[in-house]
Design a protein around this motif. Structure first.
Motif, PDB file in Angstrom:
ATOM      1  N   GLN A 173       4.688   2.183  11.170  1.00 45.60           N
ATOM      2  CA  GLN A 173       5.938   2.836  10.779  1.00 45.60           C
ATOM      3  C   GLN A 173       5.700   3.631   9.490  1.00 45.60           C
ATOM      4  OE1 GLN A 173       8.633  -0.551  10.558  1.00 45.60           O
ATOM      5  NE2 GLN A 173       9.611   0.070  12.462  1.00 45.60           N
ATOM      6  N   LYS A 174       5.617   4.942   9.632  1.00 42.70           N
ATOM      7  CA  LYS A 174       5.263   5.768   8.477  1.00 42.70           C
ATOM      8  C   LYS A 174       6.260   5.656   7.340  1.00 42.70           C
ATOM      9  CE  LYS A 174       2.409   9.221  10.811  1.00 42.70           C
ATOM     10  NZ  LYS A 174       2.157  10.659  11.020  1.00 42.70           N
ATOM     11  N   GLU A 175       7.520   5.359   7.678  1.00 45.21           N
ATOM     12  CA  GLU A 175       8.521   5.264   6.624  1.00 45.21           C
ATOM     13  C   GLU A 175       8.329   4.027   5.741  1.00 45.21           C
ATOM     14  OE1 GLU A 175      10.411   3.363  10.325  1.00 45.21           O
ATOM     15  OE2 GLU A 175       9.087   5.045   9.826  1.00 45.21           O
ATOM     16  N   ARG A 176       7.482   3.070   6.180  1.00 42.68           N
ATOM     17  CA  ARG A 176       7.242   1.881   5.362  1.00 42.68           C
ATOM     18  C   ARG A 176       6.201   2.150   4.279  1.00 42.68           C
ATOM     19  NH1 ARG A 176       9.124  -2.870   7.617  1.00 42.68           N
ATOM     20  NH2 ARG A 176       8.770  -3.651   5.494  1.00 42.68           N
TER      21      ARG A 176
ATOM     22  N   ASP B 121       5.884   3.340  -0.413  1.00 45.65           N
ATOM     23  CA  ASP B 121       6.731   2.163  -0.497  1.00 45.65           C
ATOM     24  C   ASP B 121       5.907   0.876  -0.496  1.00 45.65           C
ATOM     25  OD1 ASP B 121       8.629   0.118  -0.112  1.00 45.65           O
ATOM     26  OD2 ASP B 121      10.005   1.489   0.863  1.00 45.65           O
ATOM     27  N   MET B 122       5.450   0.437   0.701  1.00 42.85           N
ATOM     28  CA  MET B 122       4.573  -0.726   0.888  1.00 42.85           C
ATOM     29  C   MET B 122       5.250  -2.072   0.638  1.00 42.85           C
ATOM     30  SD  MET B 122       0.868   0.423  -0.607  1.00 42.85           S
ATOM     31  CE  MET B 122       0.227   2.069  -0.365  1.00 42.85           C
TER      32      MET B 122
ATOM     33  N   PRO C 266      12.498  -5.180  -5.500  1.00 41.49           N
ATOM     34  CA  PRO C 266      12.683  -4.101  -6.483  1.00 41.49           C
ATOM     35  C   PRO C 266      11.448  -3.250  -6.736  1.00 41.49           C
ATOM     36  CG  PRO C 266      12.489  -6.222  -7.594  1.00 41.49           C
ATOM     37  CD  PRO C 266      12.555  -6.516  -6.127  1.00 41.49           C
ATOM     38  N   LEU C 267      10.254  -3.827  -6.585  1.00 40.61           N
ATOM     39  CA  LEU C 267       9.025  -3.107  -6.911  1.00 40.61           C
ATOM     40  C   LEU C 267       8.427  -2.465  -5.661  1.00 40.61           C
ATOM     41  CD1 LEU C 267       6.907  -2.519  -9.196  1.00 40.61           C
ATOM     42  CD2 LEU C 267       5.643  -4.504  -8.315  1.00 40.61           C
ATOM     43  N   SER C 268       8.171  -1.158  -5.733  1.00 40.36           N
ATOM     44  CA  SER C 268       7.553  -0.435  -4.619  1.00 40.36           C
ATOM     45  C   SER C 268       6.251   0.200  -5.087  1.00 40.36           C
ATOM     46  CB  SER C 268       8.487   0.656  -4.102  1.00 40.36           C
ATOM     47  OG  SER C 268       8.571   1.726  -5.039  1.00 40.36           O
ATOM     48  N   ALA C 269       5.500   0.745  -4.139  1.00 42.90           N
ATOM     49  CA  ALA C 269       4.264   1.446  -4.483  1.00 42.90           C
ATOM     50  C   ALA C 269       4.552   2.660  -5.357  1.00 42.90           C
ATOM     51  CB  ALA C 269       3.530   1.859  -3.209  1.00 42.90           C
ATOM     52  N   TYR C 270       5.693   3.282  -5.159  1.00 40.44           N
ATOM     53  CA  TYR C 270       6.074   4.417  -6.006  1.00 40.44           C
ATOM     54  C   TYR C 270       6.124   3.990  -7.469  1.00 40.44           C
ATOM     55  CZ  TYR C 270       8.664   8.298  -8.030  1.00 40.44           C
ATOM     56  OH  TYR C 270       9.039   9.349  -8.828  1.00 40.44           O
ATOM     57  N   ASN C 271       6.721   2.836  -7.735  1.00 46.02           N
ATOM     58  CA  ASN C 271       6.812   2.333  -9.111  1.00 46.02           C
ATOM     59  C   ASN C 271       5.432   2.069  -9.688  1.00 46.02           C
ATOM     60  OD1 ASN C 271       9.446   0.484  -7.721  1.00 46.02           O
ATOM     61  ND2 ASN C 271       9.784   2.168  -9.153  1.00 46.02           N
TER      62      ASN C 271
ATOM     63  N   ALA D 118      -5.214  -2.302  -2.820  1.00 46.42           N
ATOM     64  CA  ALA D 118      -4.960  -2.768  -4.186  1.00 46.42           C
ATOM     65  C   ALA D 118      -3.495  -2.588  -4.562  1.00 46.42           C
ATOM     66  CB  ALA D 118      -5.865  -2.021  -5.165  1.00 46.42           C
ATOM     67  N   ILE D 119      -2.941  -1.434  -4.221  1.00 45.24           N
ATOM     68  CA  ILE D 119      -1.539  -1.158  -4.557  1.00 45.24           C
ATOM     69  C   ILE D 119      -0.624  -2.094  -3.779  1.00 45.24           C
ATOM     70  CG2 ILE D 119       0.283   0.587  -4.493  1.00 45.24           C
ATOM     71  CD1 ILE D 119      -1.983   2.707  -4.753  1.00 45.24           C
ATOM     72  N   ARG D 120      -0.923  -2.292  -2.497  1.00 48.61           N
ATOM     73  CA  ARG D 120      -0.094  -3.168  -1.646  1.00 48.61           C
ATOM     74  C   ARG D 120      -0.097  -4.606  -2.150  1.00 48.61           C
ATOM     75  NH1 ARG D 120      -3.063  -4.234   2.965  1.00 48.61           N
ATOM     76  NH2 ARG D 120      -3.156  -6.408   2.252  1.00 48.61           N
ATOM     77  N   ILE D 121      -1.262  -5.089  -2.566  1.00 54.47           N
ATOM     78  CA  ILE D 121      -1.360  -6.457  -3.088  1.00 54.47           C
ATOM     79  C   ILE D 121      -0.503  -6.612  -4.333  1.00 54.47           C
ATOM     80  CG2 ILE D 121      -2.940  -8.073  -4.214  1.00 54.47           C
ATOM     81  CD1 ILE D 121      -5.103  -7.149  -2.267  1.00 54.47           C
TER      82      ILE D 121
END
Length: 307
Positions: free
Chosen positions: A112-115, A125-126, A133-138, A203-206
């Motif tokens: 799902q690309k939107e995830r 996002d991820m 509250p915390l996303s990959a963007y942050n 790394a970001i996802r973790i």
């Protein structure tokens, strides 16, 4: 008839791991789209299953998928480490006969690309829990360079973590996973079987989902509960997770906990929690690898509690 969006990895090995459990409760800490849960309910007709997931879309799907076993299933939403503690307030440790945790991102979440999990995603996002509250963007756009260096080194094991972190800070904001992956491609090590950005996004996802912290907390809870007769099976997908599981199982199997330099045992030599069932991790068989290439990274370790 529901279309099943996610093929569970090591499905035969999971069923076999819990095959001797005739009654009591099995906890599926990472229900996902109900693949392992449905197999365990079918193979163990007298057990009760408590299934946990933090992704509401997975819960919605699996609630319908597991409807035929409704009287034997309880589904809980949240992080497995904290929910296991809640479960132990409702049930005695002796009632828990099995614990399964599949520490990975499901195929549907990846697809799902939107995830925002995929290299080609148009978001950043991820979050496994979309309400978190915390996303990959942050992480990418707000973390300091030092913090980015830390996660790229510790969670991605990237040797040029400083250059990557510096590039991110100097060129942000990044709005999508695709934009980030493409921009960093020249700095990432080449890979034959995986996308060059795999370790970066890992790394970001973790970090976003506190995956290693959740795993450690789960193992801490299992250790503290002292289950008298439970099978613990953990499926991991990268070396960081597998190392944590391997080391903890090794600690649990030790009867003597005296320092290595001790001349003689003074601890009582009775500290073992049970035995390691898998000296080496179980991995997907050839036919599963052909049918589900994503299973190639899966490793399952099993421990038999006996306290």
């Amino acid at each position: 008839m529901q279309a099943v969006p996610h093929v569970p990895v090591l499905y035969r090995e999971v069923v076999e791991a819990f095959s001797e459990i005739e009654d009591g409760i099995i906890i599926d800490c990472t229900m996902g789209y109900g693949g392992h849960s449905s197999l365990l309910l079918e193979a163990n007709p007298h057990i009760k299953l408590i299934a946990i997931d933090q992704d509401q879309s997975a819960i919605d799907f699996s609630s319908a998928r597991l409807e035929p076993y409704n009287e034997r299933v309880v589904i809980k939403k949240g992080r497995f480490a904290s929910l296991l503690k809640e479960i132990l307030q409702e049930y005695e440790p002796s009632q828990i006969r099995g614990i399964l945790a599949d520490i990975g991102v499901s195929s549907l979440q990846l697809d799902q690309k939107e995830r925002g999990f995929s290299f080609s995603s148009d978001t950043l996002d991820m979050r496994m829990d979309k309400d978190a509250p915390l996303s990959a963007y942050n992480v990418v756009n707000e973390y300091s360079q030092r913090d980015l260096e830390r996660i790229f080194l510790e969670y991605g094991e990237l040797t040029n973590f400083k250059k990557i972190a510096s590039f991110v800070v100097q060129n942000r904001p990044f709005l999508t996973a695709k934009e980030l992956s493409d921009a960093l491609k020249p700095l990432l090590p080449p890979a034959k079987k995986i996308h060059p950005a795999t370790l970066l996004l890992q790394a970001i996802r973790i970090e976003v989902n506190n995956e290693l912290g959740e795993l450690e907390s789960l193992l801490d809870t299992i250790e503290a509960a002292k289950f008298p007769n439970a099978t613990v099976a953990i499926i991991s997908f990268h070396s960081l997770e597998d190392r944590i599981v391997k080391n903890r199982f090794s600690q649990w199997s030790r009867s003597c906990i005296c320092p290595q330099e001790a001349m003689r045992c003074t601890c009582g030599n009775n500290h073992s929690y049970g035995k390691i069932i898998t000296k080496k991790p179980l991995m997907a068989q050839d036919d599963e690898l052909k049918a589900n290439p994503r299973s190639r990274s899966a490793k399952m370790r099993i421990f038999e509690m006996d306290i």
